[in-house]
Design an enzyme around this catalytic site. Structure first.
Site, PDB file in Angstrom:
ATOM      1  N   ASN A   1      -3.918 -11.843  11.225  1.00  0.00           N
ATOM      2  CA  ASN A   1      -4.678 -12.245  10.027  1.00  0.00           C
ATOM      3  C   ASN A   1      -3.706 -12.904   9.080  1.00  0.00           C
ATOM      4  O   ASN A   1      -2.591 -12.434   8.935  1.00  0.00           O
ATOM      5  CB  ASN A   1      -5.220 -11.024   9.276  1.00  0.00           C
ATOM      6  CG  ASN A   1      -6.380 -10.392   9.973  1.00  0.00           C
ATOM      7  OD1 ASN A   1      -6.825 -10.880  10.993  1.00  0.00           O
ATOM      8  ND2 ASN A   1      -6.846  -9.291   9.416  1.00  0.00           N
ATOM      9  N   GLY A   2      -4.179 -13.905   8.356  1.00  0.00           N
ATOM     10  CA  GLY A   2      -3.308 -14.539   7.365  1.00  0.00           C
ATOM     11  C   GLY A   2      -2.995 -15.961   7.770  1.00  0.00           C
ATOM     12  O   GLY A   2      -3.674 -16.547   8.629  1.00  0.00           O
TER      13      GLY A   2
ATOM     14  N   LYS B   1     -25.296 -15.802  -6.357  1.00  0.00           N
ATOM     15  CA  LYS B   1     -26.019 -14.967  -5.371  1.00  0.00           C
ATOM     16  C   LYS B   1     -27.016 -15.822  -4.613  1.00  0.00           C
ATOM     17  O   LYS B   1     -27.114 -15.758  -3.401  1.00  0.00           O
ATOM     18  CB  LYS B   1     -26.798 -13.873  -6.078  1.00  0.00           C
ATOM     19  CG  LYS B   1     -26.248 -12.526  -6.395  1.00  0.00           C
ATOM     20  CD  LYS B   1     -25.578 -11.675  -5.403  1.00  0.00           C
ATOM     21  CE  LYS B   1     -24.273 -12.186  -4.935  1.00  0.00           C
ATOM     22  NZ  LYS B   1     -23.060 -11.737  -5.483  1.00  0.00           N
TER      23      LYS B   1
ATOM     24  N   CYS C   1     -10.679 -12.984   8.666  1.00  0.00           N
ATOM     25  CA  CYS C   1     -10.282 -12.391   9.941  1.00  0.00           C
ATOM     26  C   CYS C   1     -10.149 -10.873   9.834  1.00  0.00           C
ATOM     27  O   CYS C   1      -9.751 -10.336   8.805  1.00  0.00           O
ATOM     28  CB  CYS C   1      -8.937 -12.932  10.390  1.00  0.00           C
ATOM     29  SG  CYS C   1      -8.835 -14.705  10.426  1.00  0.00           S
TER      30      CYS C   1
ATOM     31  N   HIS D   1     -27.249 -32.128 -22.940  1.00  0.00           N
ATOM     32  CA  HIS D   1     -26.089 -33.013 -22.753  1.00  0.00           C
ATOM     33  C   HIS D   1     -25.991 -33.525 -21.322  1.00  0.00           C
ATOM     34  O   HIS D   1     -24.896 -33.729 -20.808  1.00  0.00           O
ATOM     35  CB  HIS D   1     -24.816 -32.274 -23.165  1.00  0.00           C
ATOM     36  CG  HIS D   1     -24.846 -31.860 -24.600  1.00  0.00           C
ATOM     37  ND1 HIS D   1     -24.717 -32.759 -25.635  1.00  0.00           N
ATOM     38  CD2 HIS D   1     -25.070 -30.653 -25.168  1.00  0.00           C
ATOM     39  CE1 HIS D   1     -24.834 -32.115 -26.786  1.00  0.00           C
ATOM     40  NE2 HIS D   1     -25.052 -30.838 -26.530  1.00  0.00           N
TER      41      HIS D   1
ATOM     42  N   GLU E   1     -23.615 -15.505 -12.208  1.00  0.00           N
ATOM     43  CA  GLU E   1     -23.624 -14.637 -11.025  1.00  0.00           C
ATOM     44  C   GLU E   1     -24.941 -14.790 -10.257  1.00  0.00           C
ATOM     45  O   GLU E   1     -24.951 -14.799  -9.024  1.00  0.00           O
ATOM     46  CB  GLU E   1     -23.383 -13.185 -11.469  1.00  0.00           C
ATOM     47  CG  GLU E   1     -23.625 -12.113 -10.423  1.00  0.00           C
ATOM     48  CD  GLU E   1     -22.733 -12.194  -9.191  1.00  0.00           C
ATOM     49  OE1 GLU E   1     -21.817 -13.051  -9.146  1.00  0.00           O
ATOM     50  OE2 GLU E   1     -22.960 -11.414  -8.247  1.00  0.00           O
TER      51      GLU E   1
ATOM     52  N   LYS F   1     -16.113 -11.872   3.423  1.00  0.00           N
ATOM     53  CA  LYS F   1     -16.184 -10.802   2.431  1.00  0.00           C
ATOM     54  C   LYS F   1     -14.878 -10.684   1.668  1.00  0.00           C
ATOM     55  O   LYS F   1     -14.856 -10.489   0.471  1.00  0.00           O
ATOM     56  CB  LYS F   1     -16.507  -9.490   3.156  1.00  0.00           C
ATOM     57  CG  LYS F   1     -16.570  -8.270   2.259  1.00  0.00           C
ATOM     58  CD  LYS F   1     -17.846  -8.275   1.477  1.00  0.00           C
ATOM     59  CE  LYS F   1     -17.958  -7.155   0.492  1.00  0.00           C
ATOM     60  NZ  LYS F   1     -18.958  -7.462  -0.542  1.00  0.00           N
TER      61      LYS F   1
ATOM     62  N   TRP G   1     -11.766 -16.111  11.363  1.00  0.00           N
ATOM     63  CA  TRP G   1     -12.439 -17.004  10.411  1.00  0.00           C
ATOM     64  C   TRP G   1     -11.554 -18.238  10.359  1.00  0.00           C
ATOM     65  O   TRP G   1     -10.458 -18.203   9.833  1.00  0.00           O
ATOM     66  CB  TRP G   1     -12.533 -16.310   9.056  1.00  0.00           C
ATOM     67  CG  TRP G   1     -13.380 -17.018   8.045  1.00  0.00           C
ATOM     68  CD1 TRP G   1     -14.738 -16.941   7.923  1.00  0.00           C
ATOM     69  CD2 TRP G   1     -12.930 -17.877   6.996  1.00  0.00           C
ATOM     70  NE1 TRP G   1     -15.157 -17.708   6.857  1.00  0.00           N
ATOM     71  CE2 TRP G   1     -14.067 -18.295   6.269  1.00  0.00           C
ATOM     72  CE3 TRP G   1     -11.677 -18.337   6.594  1.00  0.00           C
ATOM     73  CZ2 TRP G   1     -13.990 -19.145   5.179  1.00  0.00           C
ATOM     74  CZ3 TRP G   1     -11.600 -19.188   5.498  1.00  0.00           C
ATOM     75  CH2 TRP G   1     -12.754 -19.587   4.813  1.00  0.00           C
TER      76      TRP G   1
ATOM     77  N   GLU H   1     -25.254 -18.453  -2.235  1.00  0.00           N
ATOM     78  CA  GLU H   1     -24.472 -17.959  -1.091  1.00  0.00           C
ATOM     79  C   GLU H   1     -25.339 -17.358   0.000  1.00  0.00           C
ATOM     80  O   GLU H   1     -24.985 -17.445   1.162  1.00  0.00           O
ATOM     81  CB  GLU H   1     -23.326 -17.028  -1.518  1.00  0.00           C
ATOM     82  CG  GLU H   1     -23.679 -15.739  -2.169  1.00  0.00           C
ATOM     83  CD  GLU H   1     -22.444 -14.950  -2.656  1.00  0.00           C
ATOM     84  OE1 GLU H   1     -21.321 -15.228  -2.236  1.00  0.00           O
ATOM     85  OE2 GLU H   1     -22.639 -14.028  -3.458  1.00  0.00           O
TER      86      GLU H   1
ATOM     87  N   ARG I   1     -16.917  -9.043   7.257  1.00  0.00           N
ATOM     88  CA  ARG I   1     -15.873  -9.780   6.548  1.00  0.00           C
ATOM     89  C   ARG I   1     -16.061 -11.296   6.687  1.00  0.00           C
ATOM     90  O   ARG I   1     -15.477 -12.066   5.924  1.00  0.00           O
ATOM     91  CB  ARG I   1     -14.495  -9.396   7.109  1.00  0.00           C
ATOM     92  CG  ARG I   1     -14.099  -7.970   6.843  1.00  0.00           C
ATOM     93  CD  ARG I   1     -12.907  -7.576   7.679  1.00  0.00           C
ATOM     94  NE  ARG I   1     -11.708  -8.290   7.314  1.00  0.00           N
ATOM     95  CZ  ARG I   1     -10.769  -7.823   6.491  1.00  0.00           C
ATOM     96  NH1 ARG I   1     -10.903  -6.648   5.957  1.00  0.00           N
ATOM     97  NH2 ARG I   1      -9.702  -8.530   6.229  1.00  0.00           N
TER      98      ARG I   1
END
Ligand code: G6P
Length: 608
Positions: free
Chosen positions: A101-102, A485, A2, A504, A481, A603, A75, A488, A27
């Site tokens: 927000n939160g 990438k 948010c 294995h 990483e 973000k 969000w 996502e 974000r």
């Protein structure tokens, strides 16, 4: 996650709020709204989906009159991303509007009590309790009512409130959620993120946890949680709006990938003086390295993977055991920490909720903390004993690129700095390694330039159901990483495996034409990885190898090759990731994905 923005001044508020919300889009969000006050009447417009829908609904804000307002990108956490659940939320009497927000953790209790008291709820959000509580406690003084309400809330919040009875002010408050005030001339702003205000003013006041601001068009007053006035300094933002715009690139992500040579240079150069690493700016030059028995690195997402790559370098150069822990796990693990533990906290935003919580937990247990952070003045930067800033500039694409490589370059410098102090690195190694670190910008540029075939390789792989990344040691850290990438932004299932683990179980997934991306830049383990390539090829895999440009063997064995300039393996991760960022980008582009704003992602993850 948010985003919030607020404006009070002489201009029409709605277009300014919409513009601010657009700047916060990166974000991550799934609905948006604004509340604007005119002649003591608050009008709310909110929609699910993109801000473009809100612009359409309000004719780019031109249909909404008033010079004071608040806006929000949501969000979804509590309740689906619908129009009704979008913020701002209005009180039952329509006199108050709130953005938040939160997460309010005790909202169920509060909600039940409010319903018993006759308040009616429209949405499923936790936020709506705030606006009804303000209505309940308001007796003619908005600041006092917000102060009272904040004392009843548990959780994290940054809140902005407008009130029809006090049409000349906005009240804002923060607790564990970022919030800053933009100070203008005859106008003032607030936002969760500086990008939303930097086109209007570069003068900002960062609020601390528990602080309140009363914002009029001429004045900003800040108070602590008891209502006592606090003197705040106004900080100056040293980058301008161009830094947060695309500058001719099709996506922010591509721009940021290409900015890496400059970002890494800006990050390392101020820390090298007369061929010596100098962390005096972070008060680290006198760090008592002999009092460190172990190092814990904690972070989330790509910052965690930067830590995974950094572990190899720290252990190699300092010979101190290093644990890398996901912040969301570390915070609840009853961690074994004492005052000989050095905690390295890595965060681009400096606001990731789990990282903050893990850091607080470890600090309380006596750890010394060093934070590697990109956003100046952020919560993590403020809590740490020592903060080392990555000078990456604003990072807008949700998928981090320059954030990751600048974090790595600080980890390299820190490893060499501690290793030298401990006497584990001698003078000639120090000089050699420092030269290697100084060459990073040049080598990153070379790896950007040397792979014009990546878009064509992306065309070959973009239809794959799954992509496997394999490597050993530093190569494995980069594989982690690289796979993140890829998944996502392209939504292709991508997994990273330590190449030695293939046998294995994972090798069962390899069959005809399964793409395997093999990272082959760890010199000492090169032959081992080559054996793994042979094994997967024998089962039909198509192999894309990543290796140094002068390595003939991979070219002979793999189906495709991505190359890098030859660099010392110890510091190769920051160079090796570059073509893999480009590969993820071009695969996502082939698949028509929303590259800068991938679905479901944010973000800055400011809630647990
Ligand atoms: C989100 C972002 C990632 C980032 C992670 C940690 O998931 O999408 O790119 O690595 O948060 O964020 P931080 O700001 O703490 O580095």
């Amino acid at each position: 996650m948010c985003g919030i923005v607020g404006y009070i001044g002489n201009q029409s508020a709605a277009p300014i709020l919409l513009d601010g919300l657009k700047k916060l889009e990166y974000r991550g969000y799934d609905s948006a709204g604004i509340a604007v006050m005119n002649n003591r009447t608050i009008s709310v417009n909110k929609v699910s989906g993109r801000i473009a829908n809100l612009c359409e609904k309000t004719n780019d804000g031109k249909n909404v009159k008033g010079c004071i307002g608040i806006g929000h990108t949501r969000w979804a956490t509590h309740g689906a991303p619908t129009d009704i659940n979008a913020h701002p939320h209005l009180s039952n009497d329509g006199r108050f509007a709130v953005v938040h927000n939160g997460i309010i953790e005790n909202y169920i209790d509060l909600r039940e009590k409010l319903i018993e008291n006759g308040y009616h709820f429209e949405s499923q959000t936790d936020t709506e309790v705030i606006v009804h509580l303000i209505e309940k406690y308001y007796d003619g003084d908005l600041k006092k009512a917000v102060l009272k309400v904040a004392s009843k809330l548990e959780g994290s919040y940054a809140i902005g409130v407008v009130c029809a009875d006090e049409p000349d002010k906005i009240v804002a408050v923060r607790e564990y959620s970022p919030l800053l005030i933009g100070v203008g001339i005859d106008e003032n702003f607030f936002a969760s993120d500086v990008t939303a205000l930097v086109s209007h003013t570069r003068n900002v006041i960062y609020l601390e946890d528990g602080e309140f601001a009363e914002i009029t068009k001429d004045e900003v007053s800040v108070f602590d949680s008891t209502g006592k006035k606090v003197e705040k300094t106004v900080s100056r933002i040293n980058w301008d709006i161009q830094a947060a715009e695309k500058g001719g690139f099709e996506h922010f992500m591509l721009k940021e990938i290409n900015e890496q040579p400059g970002a890494v240079k800006a990050t390392i150069t101020p820390r090298i003086k007369d061929d010596t690493i100098d962390f005096s700016e972070s008060n680290l030059n006198d760090l008592d390295v002999n009092n460190i028995s172990k190092i814990i690195i904690t972070a989330c997402g790509s910052a965690y993977y930067a830590g995974c790559a950094g572990k190899y370098v720290l252990e190699r150069l300092c010979r101190i055991p290093v644990q890398v822990e996901l912040a969301s796990e570390l915070r609840y693990s009853d961690p074994l920490i004492d005052n000989k533990t050095l905690l390295i906290v890595i965060s681009q935003s400096g606001e990731t909720a789990d990282t903050i919580a893990a850091m607080r937990e470890c600090k309380e247990r006596g750890a010394k903390t060093i934070a590697i952070v990109n956003v100046v003045g952020s919560t993590i930067a403020k809590i740490a004993d020592h903060t080392i800033y990555t000078w990456a500039g604003p990072e807008i694409a949700v998928a981090t690129t320059k954030g990751y490589t600048t974090q790595l370059s600080i980890l390299y410098l820190l490893s060499l700095f501690i290793g030298k102090k401990l006497g584990k690195v001698d003078d000639s190694q120090y000089a050699e390694y420092l030269d290697e670190i100084k060459s990073l910008p040049k080598n990153i540029q070379a790896s950007l330039d040397m792979n014009p075939a990546i878009p064509a390789i992306a065309k070959k792989y973009h239809n794959a159901k799954a992509l496997f990344f394999i490597g050993r040691n530093t190569d494995y850290a980069v594989a982690l990483e690289a796979a993140l990438k890829m998944k996502e932004i392209s939504y292709i299932h991508a997994e990273s495996y330590a190449a030695g683990e293939l046998k294995h179980g994972t090798i069962a997934l390899i069959d005809d034409h399964q793409p395997v991306i093999a990272l082959c830049c760890n010199e000492a383990l090169f032959e081992k990885t080559i054996s793994n390539i042979v094994e997967v090829k024998a089962r039909g895999a198509e192999v894309l190898a990543v290796s140094f440009e002068d390595n003939q063997k991979t070219a002979a064995i793999a189906d495709d090759v991505i190359t890098l300039p030859r660099v010392n393996t110890i510091f190769s991760s920051a160079v090796e990731i570059i073509p893999l960022q480009l590969l993820a980008y071009y695969v996502a582009k082939e698949n028509g994905c929303d590259i800068d704003k991938p679905k479901n992602l944010a973000k800055s993850v400011t809630v647990e």
